[in-house]
Design a protein around this motif. Structure first.
Motif, mmCIF file in Angstrom:
data_model
loop_
_atom_site.group_PDB
_atom_site.id
_atom_site.type_symbol
_atom_site.label_atom_id
_atom_site.label_comp_id
_atom_site.label_asym_id
_atom_site.label_seq_id
_atom_site.Cartn_x
_atom_site.Cartn_y
_atom_site.Cartn_z
ATOM 1 N N VAL A 156 -33.713 -15.851 -11.820
ATOM 2 C CA VAL A 156 -34.940 -15.599 -11.505
ATOM 3 C C VAL A 156 -35.579 -16.920 -11.083
ATOM 4 N N MET A 157 -36.431 -17.033 -10.009
ATOM 5 C CA MET A 157 -36.957 -18.131 -9.742
ATOM 6 C C MET A 157 -38.550 -17.831 -10.422
ATOM 7 N N HIS A 158 -38.597 -18.768 -11.474
ATOM 8 C CA HIS A 158 -40.017 -18.263 -12.382
ATOM 9 C C HIS A 158 -41.098 -19.045 -11.701
ATOM 10 N N CYS A 159 -42.163 -18.329 -12.032
ATOM 11 C CA CYS A 159 -43.353 -18.926 -11.613
ATOM 12 C C CYS A 159 -43.289 -19.274 -10.160
ATOM 13 N N PHE A 160 -42.953 -18.549 -9.301
ATOM 14 C CA PHE A 160 -42.667 -18.667 -7.859
ATOM 15 C C PHE A 160 -43.795 -19.205 -7.147
ATOM 16 N N THR A 161 -43.961 -20.452 -6.629
ATOM 17 C CA THR A 161 -45.183 -20.716 -5.627
ATOM 18 C C THR A 161 -44.571 -21.734 -4.587
ATOM 19 N N ALA A 162 -43.189 -21.802 -4.346
ATOM 20 C CA ALA A 162 -42.647 -22.538 -3.300
ATOM 21 C C ALA A 162 -42.860 -21.778 -2.010
ATOM 22 N N GLY A 163 -42.038 -22.408 -0.957
ATOM 23 C CA GLY A 163 -42.359 -21.961 0.392
ATOM 24 C C GLY A 163 -41.410 -20.628 0.677
ATOM 25 N N ARG A 164 -41.731 -20.216 1.918
ATOM 26 C CA ARG A 164 -41.147 -18.907 2.261
ATOM 27 C C ARG A 164 -39.663 -19.143 2.551
ATOM 28 N N THR A 165 -39.110 -20.233 3.019
ATOM 29 C CA THR A 165 -37.667 -20.471 3.243
ATOM 30 C C THR A 165 -36.966 -20.331 1.870
ATOM 31 N N LEU A 166 -37.326 -20.978 0.611
ATOM 32 C CA LEU A 166 -36.839 -20.827 -0.451
ATOM 33 C C LEU A 166 -36.903 -19.596 -0.971
ATOM 34 N N ALA A 167 -37.964 -18.719 -0.948
ATOM 35 C CA ALA A 167 -37.893 -17.281 -1.228
ATOM 36 C C ALA A 167 -36.960 -16.460 -0.523
ATOM 37 N N GLU A 168 -36.748 -16.621 0.846
ATOM 38 C CA GLU A 168 -35.671 -15.871 1.264
ATOM 39 C C GLU A 168 -34.418 -16.189 1.115
ATOM 40 N N THR A 169 -34.049 -17.440 0.897
ATOM 41 C CA THR A 169 -32.763 -17.718 0.225
ATOM 42 C C THR A 169 -32.522 -17.196 -1.164
ATOM 43 N N ALA A 170 -33.490 -17.299 -1.939
ATOM 44 C CA ALA A 170 -33.344 -16.605 -3.254
ATOM 45 C C ALA A 170 -32.953 -15.106 -3.059
ATOM 46 N N ILE A 171 -33.785 -14.536 -2.460
ATOM 47 C CA ILE A 171 -33.430 -13.161 -2.025
ATOM 48 C C ILE A 171 -32.118 -12.743 -1.550
ATOM 49 N N ASP A 172 -31.658 -13.560 -0.530
ATOM 50 C CA ASP A 172 -30.479 -13.419 0.065
ATOM 51 C C ASP A 172 -29.091 -13.668 -1.195
ATOM 52 N N LEU A 173 -29.603 -14.586 -2.002
ATOM 53 C CA LEU A 173 -28.507 -14.653 -3.153
ATOM 54 C C LEU A 173 -28.706 -13.511 -4.278
ATOM 55 N N GLY A 174 -29.533 -12.684 -3.892
ATOM 56 C CA GLY A 174 -29.427 -11.413 -4.845
ATOM 57 C C GLY A 174 -30.557 -11.890 -6.119
ATOM 58 N N PHE A 175 -31.229 -13.048 -6.207
ATOM 59 C CA PHE A 175 -32.158 -13.491 -7.133
ATOM 60 C C PHE A 175 -33.456 -12.681 -7.211
ATOM 61 N N TYR A 176 -34.341 -12.958 -8.001
ATOM 62 C CA TYR A 176 -35.599 -12.216 -8.189
ATOM 63 C C TYR A 176 -36.530 -13.506 -8.381
ATOM 64 N N LEU A 177 -37.825 -13.003 -7.981
ATOM 65 C CA LEU A 177 -39.097 -14.026 -7.768
ATOM 66 C C LEU A 177 -40.118 -13.536 -8.877
ATOM 67 N N SER A 178 -40.609 -14.280 -9.628
ATOM 68 C CA SER A 178 -41.565 -13.994 -10.614
ATOM 69 C C SER A 178 -43.144 -14.361 -10.255
ATOM 70 N N ILE A 179 -43.756 -13.520 -10.223
ATOM 71 C CA ILE A 179 -45.262 -13.615 -9.766
ATOM 72 C C ILE A 179 -46.095 -14.232 -11.078
ATOM 73 N N PRO A 180 -46.614 -15.461 -11.030
ATOM 74 C CA PRO A 180 -47.358 -16.149 -11.797
ATOM 75 C C PRO A 180 -48.998 -15.643 -11.421
ATOM 76 N N GLY A 181 -49.674 -16.171 -12.515
ATOM 77 C CA GLY A 181 -51.025 -16.128 -12.368
ATOM 78 C C GLY A 181 -51.663 -16.787 -11.223
ATOM 79 N N ILE A 182 -51.143 -17.919 -10.594
ATOM 80 C CA ILE A 182 -51.567 -18.411 -9.447
ATOM 81 C C ILE A 182 -51.719 -17.638 -8.246
#
Length: 268
Positions: A156-182
């Motif tokens: 899981v990419m915790h407290c995800f606030t990074a860019g779209r490219t990293l999000a897409e990489t994580a999703i392609d690897l089967g990973f999860y994105l965690s939504i923070p209060g930000i």
């Protein structure tokens, strides 16, 4: 009115901000519908204290690792050490670990070495890796892609606030994105859009408390109860009912943090 059941997938109940208040913090969370949470140990020498908190509260689980900001100051963790800790029934994840170039660009080597240890521990235990990434999108993306190619692991990419490219990489690897209060902040439109475009079965929700309190608590001490605020705002943004959003993120949590889900049938 019933409160939908939510999970705070990342908080820090052992931090000084919560000293002598943990019982009240957990009770307030339950009143807000947050019946389960994962409290994260960021220095392995603090693991006994974090473990004790989890042992004292049925709905609290824990993970342990060396935070990247602590990688240069703490002894390098070993794979065997992390694997041994993972035998505890309430130990459900490896980390948090990762790369942080915002505050500690001068310790990149220490951070990378520590990250590799945690990745191997995640492989060997089958538990999800919990990643902290800040101002290190390219390097963390390359590292996780390379490592996953050498042997799969969940993450899981915790407290995800990074860019779209990293999000897409994580999703392609089967990973999860965690939504923070930000994500509730007025100027966080791009982050919200990244979550909206991600597969919904890869979304979790968290506080990272005591930090990053969501609207309307921004600027105050965060706590697990406030995950309900993030959930309501994000549910509206995703055009979902809060009940459906809670059910979705809880099911995603159970799939990733399978060890917590197996405890008492997945609900405490």
């Amino acid at each position: 009115m019933s409160v939908p059941a939510l999970v705070d997938s990342h908080c820090h109940l052992d931090f000084p901000d919560f000293a002598d208040e943990v019982d009240d913090i957990v009770a307030r969370a339950a009143s807000a519908g947050v019946h389960r949470m994962v409290t994260i140990c960021t220095r392995l020498r603090e693991e006994p204290k974090v473990r004790a908190i989890a042992e004292s509260h049925p709905g609290v689980y824990y993970a342990a690792g060396t935070h990247p900001l602590n990688a240069a100051d703490e002894p390098l963790a070993t794979v065997d050490e992390l694997v041994a800790l993972a035998k505890h029934p309430k130990f459900v994840g490896i980390g948090e670990t990762g790369l942080d170039y915002h505050y500690a660009s001068d310790t990149k080597g220490n951070q990378a070495e520590s990250l590799d240890v945690h990745i191997e521990a995640a492989r060997q235990t089958g538990l999800p890796l919990i990643i902290h990434a800040r101002d290190a999108d390219e390097d963390i993306g390359k590292t996780l892609s390379r490592a996953h190619g050498e042997g799969a692991f969940s993450c899981v990419m915790h407290c995800f606030t990074a860019g779209r490219t990293l999000a897409e990489t994580a999703i392609d690897l089967g990973f999860y994105l965690s939504i923070p209060g930000i994500a509730t902040f007025k100027n966080a439109g791009e982050i919200r859009s990244i979550f909206a475009d991600a597969p919904r079965d890869r979304l979790l929700v968290e506080t990272d408390s005591p930090y990053l309190a969501p609207v309307p608590h921004r600027g105050k001490r965060n706590e697990p109860a406030f995950v309900a605020n993030t959930a309501r705002i994000m549910a509206e943004y995703l055009e979902m009912s809060i009940e459906d959003f809670a059910a979705l993120t809880s099911a995603n949590f159970d799939r990733l943090f399978y060890k917590a889900a197996a405890s008492n049938g997945g609900a405490d």
